[in-house]
Motif scaffolding. Structure first.
Motif, PDB file in Angstrom:
ATOM      1  N   SER A 238      95.005  47.105 100.363  1.00 59.92           N
ATOM      2  CA  SER A 238      94.466  48.407 100.769  1.00 59.92           C
ATOM      3  C   SER A 238      93.310  48.158 101.729  1.00 59.92           C
TER       4      SER A 238
ATOM      5  N   ASP B 225      99.535  56.821  95.584  1.00 61.77           N
ATOM      6  CA  ASP B 225      98.093  57.003  95.653  1.00 61.77           C
ATOM      7  C   ASP B 225      97.383  56.817  94.316  1.00 61.77           C
TER       8      ASP B 225
ATOM      9  N   LEU C  27      95.251  54.923  91.906  1.00 59.19           N
ATOM     10  CA  LEU C  27      94.248  53.914  92.237  1.00 59.19           C
ATOM     11  C   LEU C  27      94.071  52.917  91.106  1.00 59.19           C
TER      12      LEU C  27
ATOM     13  N   ARG D  85      95.434  50.829  96.154  1.00 59.92           N
ATOM     14  CA  ARG D  85      96.440  51.863  95.875  1.00 59.92           C
ATOM     15  C   ARG D  85      97.665  51.201  95.255  1.00 59.92           C
TER      16      ARG D  85
ATOM     17  N   ASP E 206      90.223  50.278 104.413  1.00 61.91           N
ATOM     18  CA  ASP E 206      89.480  51.532 104.575  1.00 61.91           C
ATOM     19  C   ASP E 206      90.363  52.588 105.223  1.00 61.91           C
TER      20      ASP E 206
ATOM     21  N   SER F 262      94.466  58.436 101.489  1.00 62.35           N
ATOM     22  CA  SER F 262      94.854  58.614 100.097  1.00 62.35           C
ATOM     23  C   SER F 262      94.558  60.031  99.624  1.00 62.35           C
TER      24      SER F 262
ATOM     25  N   PRO G 237      88.062  48.133  99.079  1.00 62.35           N
ATOM     26  CA  PRO G 237      89.521  48.092  99.177  1.00 62.35           C
ATOM     27  C   PRO G 237      89.992  46.658  99.399  1.00 62.35           C
TER      28      PRO G 237
ATOM     29  N   MET H  64      92.792  53.909 102.654  1.00 61.78           N
ATOM     30  CA  MET H  64      92.105  54.695 101.647  1.00 61.78           C
ATOM     31  C   MET H  64      91.729  56.077 102.175  1.00 61.78           C
TER      32      MET H  64
END
Length: 467
Positions: free
Chosen positions: A360, A411, A413, A350, A362, A368, A378, A365
């Motif tokens: 980042s 957020d 990516l 992110r 899990d 997110s 991540p 994420m």
């Protein structure tokens, strides 16, 4: 059918023209030779498969990560890497290669417009808009924030329609031209005025003219052939960056009008050039396997049922090197290998985590609001990307946020690594013929083109010369 004759005790098939590579340049070379009804005997050899056999197990939903198919169906086969791409053809000389340096500005545009007409004829529809950057005030908005929009016309067929078009093109040429698929060329020689091509399947073929059209995936092989024949080449550029994914609404006001915005920016910190590349509205982030190295790319579809809620594109930093270093592609590959080592493939982070200096996870994420369209690990891209290029990309994201608010959201990516490898710029003349008579180098393999439109146009031009 080819003639057969004995050479050094073996049986060899004789052709007038052999092309190595059935990518964009090779496919359009085949098309134009067929259309011109040349009586010359032509063979095209490619390491991949026919169009109908080219599927990626990830996009088919069979697996959620790259399993290293050999050959990679995204990179090899009829139509080349462009077949399963988002099917975007940019008609311009402002980017995508230097075709105009060889054939002139006017002819380069005419060739690309001809390519567009061929694609439209195989598509069979008239509902595809030809986007243009001169339809709104985007260029003015960019200039106000020191961003520079490059002029272009864009035709987007989508991954779905693009594959159908290329299948129809193959059906058009297959009865006039011989193909050897799933076949790699191991060696090229020149004997008694003929080029001798030997494959990994034990096949031996000869021809008066040899066309190297192996594309970006065959860059190392083309370099080896040129070295063998004493043909000069330059190896000094590679583009390294990240693939960005945002909600489609962030760029909707831009992509609805121009579809793809090619925007360049010179960073204040390093004076480096950063640019947007391969914009995919409502698209999907995908992985590519180049010589065993996993990198990222983007695809998009014209069928609304296949579209996502996100838009993705790359931010690339151009890197040029001076003596004594020459192998710029190896530099890019080494960075991609590091990403593969840390993430077991592609890394994802992110933007908010990146600028806060944290990886980042899990857990992060899951929170997110932007949901990734590709499964990736991540992690922390700052452990992979060199600081200079990462600083350039962060600066570019904040700059783009001024014309597309939401670009710099936490957020947003980032996927890494995306590398745009450039083939060595092969020394050829205005006909794309090397100093070795009858040896041509076309498309991305020549280093002269870097886009589907220009590579296809290059194939057309050489076909006309050979016919």
């Amino acid at each position: 059918m080819p003639d057969f004759y004995k050479i050094d005790g073996g049986i060899m098939k004789n052709y007038d023209i052999i092309a190595v590579g059935a990518g964009a340049a090779g496919a359009f070379l085949a098309y134009e030779l067929t259309k011109l009804e040349t009586k010359k005997k032509v063979l095209i050899i490619d390491g991949g498969r026919r169009v109908e056999n080219r599927t990626c197990p990830i996009t088919d939903g069979k697996v959620d990560h790259c399993i290293g198919c050999k050959p990679c169906n995204i990179m090899y086969g009829f139509g080349g890497a462009g077949t399963l791409s988002d099917g975007k053809y940019n008609i311009t000389t402002n980017f995508g290669g230097d075709l105009h340096r060889y054939v002139g500005e006017k002819k380069a545009m005419e060739l690309m417009e001809y390519v567009d007409s061929v694609l439209m004829s195989f598509d069979g529809g008239d509902d595809l808009e030809l986007y243009s950057t001169d339809k709104n005030d985007l260029k003015t908005k960019c200039l106000r924030h020191d961003l520079h929009l490059l002029d272009a016309k864009v035709r987007h067929f989508g991954t779905d329609r693009n594959k159908i078009i290329l299948h129809r093109m193959y059906e058009y040429v297959k009865d006039k031209i011989d193909f050897e698929f799933s076949t790699m060329v191991e060696d090229v020689d020149y004997e008694n005025g003929k080029y001798i091509v030997k494959t990994d399947k034990g096949g031996e073929f000869s021809a008066d003219d040899l066309v190297l059209a192996a594309g970006r995936s065959g860059s190392k092989w083309i370099g080896d052939v040129c070295d063998k024949f004493g043909i000069k080449s330059k190896r000094n550029r590679v583009d390294i960056g990240l693939r960005i994914e945002v909600p489609a609404e962030v760029f909707k006001h831009i992509t609805d009008d121009v579809y793809e915005a090619k925007i360049m920016y010179q960073t204040k910190q390093y004076n480096d050039i950063v640019r947007t590349f391969c914009m995919n509205p409502y698209g999907h982030v995908v992985t590519e396997n180049t010589n065993g190295i996993l990198t990222v790319n983007g695809h998009s579809f014209t069928d609304p049922k296949l579209q996502s809620e996100n838009t993705n594109f790359a931010l690339l930093v151009t890197n040029r090197f001076t003596e004594p270093f020459e192998d710029s592609n190896e530099y890019g590959e080494s960075i991609a290998r590091l990403s593969n080592m840390l993430g077991g493939g592609v890394l994802m982070q992110r933007f908010g985590d990146l600028v806060k200096g944290r990886r980042s996870s899990d857990r992060r994420m899951e929170k997110s609001f932007t949901k990734p369209t590709m499964k990736a690990t991540p992690g922390d891209l700052s452990l992979v990307m060199p600081k200079r290029q990462l600083d350039d990309i962060i600066e570019m994201i904040y700059q783009l946020d001024k014309i597309a608010p939401g670009m710099a959201n936490d957020d947003t990516l980032l996927y890494g690594i995306e590398v745009k490898f450039y083939n060595s710029e092969i020394e050829v003349d205005e006909k794309f013929e090397s100093k070795h008579k009858g040896l041509y180098c076309v498309g991305d393999g020549s280093g002269a083109t870097h886009s589907l439109s220009q590579a296809s146009a290059c194939g057309i031009e050489v076909a006309r010369i050979l016919a």
